[in-house]
Design an enzyme around this catalytic site. Structure first.
Site, mmCIF file in Angstrom:
data_model
loop_
_atom_site.group_PDB
_atom_site.id
_atom_site.type_symbol
_atom_site.label_atom_id
_atom_site.label_comp_id
_atom_site.label_asym_id
_atom_site.label_seq_id
_atom_site.Cartn_x
_atom_site.Cartn_y
_atom_site.Cartn_z
ATOM 1 N N ILE A 1 1.029 -1.162 0.028
ATOM 2 C CA ILE A 1 -0.138 -0.045 0.011
ATOM 3 C C ILE A 1 0.744 1.256 -0.075
ATOM 4 C CG2 ILE A 1 -1.879 1.195 1.330
ATOM 5 C CD1 ILE A 1 -2.833 -1.323 -0.180
ATOM 6 N N ASP B 1 11.255 3.697 6.169
ATOM 7 C CA ASP B 1 11.008 2.159 6.361
ATOM 8 C C ASP B 1 12.319 1.671 6.818
ATOM 9 O OD1 ASP B 1 10.696 -0.740 5.826
ATOM 10 O OD2 ASP B 1 8.891 -0.212 4.663
ATOM 11 N N CYS C 1 -9.961 -1.671 2.016
ATOM 12 C CA CYS C 1 -10.347 -1.804 0.855
ATOM 13 C C CYS C 1 -11.736 -2.135 0.462
ATOM 14 C CB CYS C 1 -9.450 -2.366 0.101
ATOM 15 S SG CYS C 1 -9.160 -4.260 0.539
ATOM 16 N N THR C 2 -12.197 -3.148 1.359
ATOM 17 C CA THR C 2 -13.445 -3.893 1.134
ATOM 18 C C THR C 2 -14.694 -2.906 1.591
ATOM 19 O OG1 THR C 2 -12.294 -6.169 1.432
ATOM 20 C CG2 THR C 2 -14.871 -5.978 1.623
ATOM 21 N N THR D 1 -3.174 -11.801 -0.149
ATOM 22 C CA THR D 1 -2.322 -10.580 0.260
ATOM 23 C C THR D 1 -0.959 -11.048 0.852
ATOM 24 O OG1 THR D 1 -3.428 -10.330 2.377
ATOM 25 C CG2 THR D 1 -4.554 -9.184 0.355
ATOM 26 N N GLY E 1 -13.994 -7.715 9.013
ATOM 27 C CA GLY E 1 -14.848 -6.930 9.675
ATOM 28 C C GLY E 1 -15.449 -5.701 8.732
ATOM 29 N N ARG F 1 -10.603 -15.921 0.275
ATOM 30 C CA ARG F 1 -9.396 -15.662 -0.274
ATOM 31 C C ARG F 1 -9.068 -16.739 -1.559
ATOM 32 N NH1 ARG F 1 -5.861 -12.223 2.438
ATOM 33 N NH2 ARG F 1 -6.937 -10.503 3.633
ATOM 34 N N ASN G 1 -8.188 -3.760 -5.030
ATOM 35 C CA ASN G 1 -8.041 -3.603 -3.677
ATOM 36 C C ASN G 1 -6.737 -2.961 -3.313
ATOM 37 O OD1 ASN G 1 -7.873 -6.743 -4.736
ATOM 38 N ND2 ASN G 1 -6.123 -6.338 -3.210
#
Length: 338
Positions: free
Chosen positions: A14, A35, A152-153, A182, A212, A234, A317
């Site tokens: 992402i 990072d 995303c969902t 993923t 969720g 998935r 997504n």
């Protein structure tokens, strides 16, 4: 108005796709990345090449303090502690928290110590207010310093549920998302003590999983609280997922009425550019790189009767969700500046 200056914490899927979308849209200006697990030469490589979204269309170089992307310097930090990241020194005011680790208000607030003004979590949060563009973004107030872009969902389901509820009344609904694998999944069967099925080979199996995302719609549309729940399957695809929403409506309605209403919502108003509509015979790979949150598939849905319907809506997504992160930052910075 000045373009908001953005920092990205976590240069994973992402984080990198948000970076690409920031450049593609031009609505925000990424000035820094943090990072601790990726050094700059490797970061440049990962940004340049992508198995799903293809090569980066632009120039990427490195310098002693980070990356040079399309001729513009971007600072690169390697701090493990969010509180230690010197966002202020790079001018980053809006931070995308995309590690998947610091998803509570308390943990994400650590970014504010380094000079950041706002933190946008690119995942659902247990306690941070969640915003879905086109659905409840107008609820944002300037005193909110940590917020979530939901999942995303949820970004796919919420616009669809909003249109149905606003026009026909949504009594209750069950969602299944047929979701691409993923990074948390496994390439071969491997230990996964908390989720036994999730430890099985991603590319070989259809794996039932919890989500969720449907319940979260109740947080962004309070009138739907307790009326939606769902699950995930998935599947062995790398990207693009699809929501299957089976629901009951208060008003009697034909499937043709629903199609017309969703098409109209996709063409004007708050959901333009967020909710898409298609009558083409598409399959999942046709939507790689689509920037909509939700693309309603008019041919795929069915109605059992005037109150019981199944709706199908696609989403990239990775790409669609990341574009909403960019949109949310652009939106809140505009509100903050007023």
């Amino acid at each position: 108005m000045a373009t908001p200056k953005v920092g990205i914490n976590g240069f994973g899927r992402i984080g990198r796709i948000v970076f690409r979308n920031a450049i593609a849209s031009g609505d925000v200006d990424v000035v820094a990345v943090n990072d601790p697990f990726i050094e700059t030469h490797y970061a440049a490589y990962m940004l340049k090449y992508d198995s799903t979204h293809g090569r980066f269309q632009g120039t990427i170089e490195t310098y002693d303090e980070g990356l040079i992307v399309n001729g513009k310097k971007i600072r690169f930090f390697a701090e493990r502690d969010p509180a230690a990241i010197p966002w202020g020194s790079a001018g980053a005011a809006y931070i995308v928290e995309s590690t998947g680790v610091f998803t509570t208000t308390e943990k994400a607030s650590a970014h504010l110590k380094g000079g950041a003004k706002k933190v946008i979590i690119s995942a659902p949060s247990a306690d941070a207010p969640m915003f879905v563009m086109g659905v409840n973004n107008k609820e944002y107030k300037t005193d909110i310093n940590v917020l979530s872009n939901a999942s995303c969902t949820t970004n796919c389901l919420a616009p669809l549920a909003k249109v149905i509820n606003d026009n026909f009344g949504l009594v209750e609904g069950l969602m299944t998302t047929v979701h691409s694998y993923t990074a948390t999944q496994k390439t071969v069967d491997a230990p996964s003590a908390k989720d036994w099925r999730g430890g099985r080979t991603a590319a070989q199996n259809i794996i039932p999983s919890s989500t969720g995302a449907a319940k979260a719609v109740g947080k962004v549309i309070p009138s739907l609280n307790g009326k939606l729940t769902g699950m995930s399957m998935r599947v062995p695809t790398a990207n693009v997922s699809v929501v299957d929403l089976t629901c009951r409506t208060e008003k009697a309605v034909t499937y043709e009425d629903i199609k017309k209403t969703i098409k109209a919502a996709s063409e004007e108003g708050e959901l333009k550019g967020i909710l898409g509509y298609t009558e083409d015979d598409i399959v999942s790979t046709d939507l790689i790189g689509d920037a909509h949150s939700s693309i309603f598939d008019a041919k795929a849905g069915i109605a059992l009767n005037e109150h019981f319907i199944k709706l199908v809506s696609w989403y990239d997504n990775e790409w669609g969700y990341s574009r909403r992160v960019v949109d949310l930052i652009a939106y809140i910075s505009k509100v903050d500046g007023q």
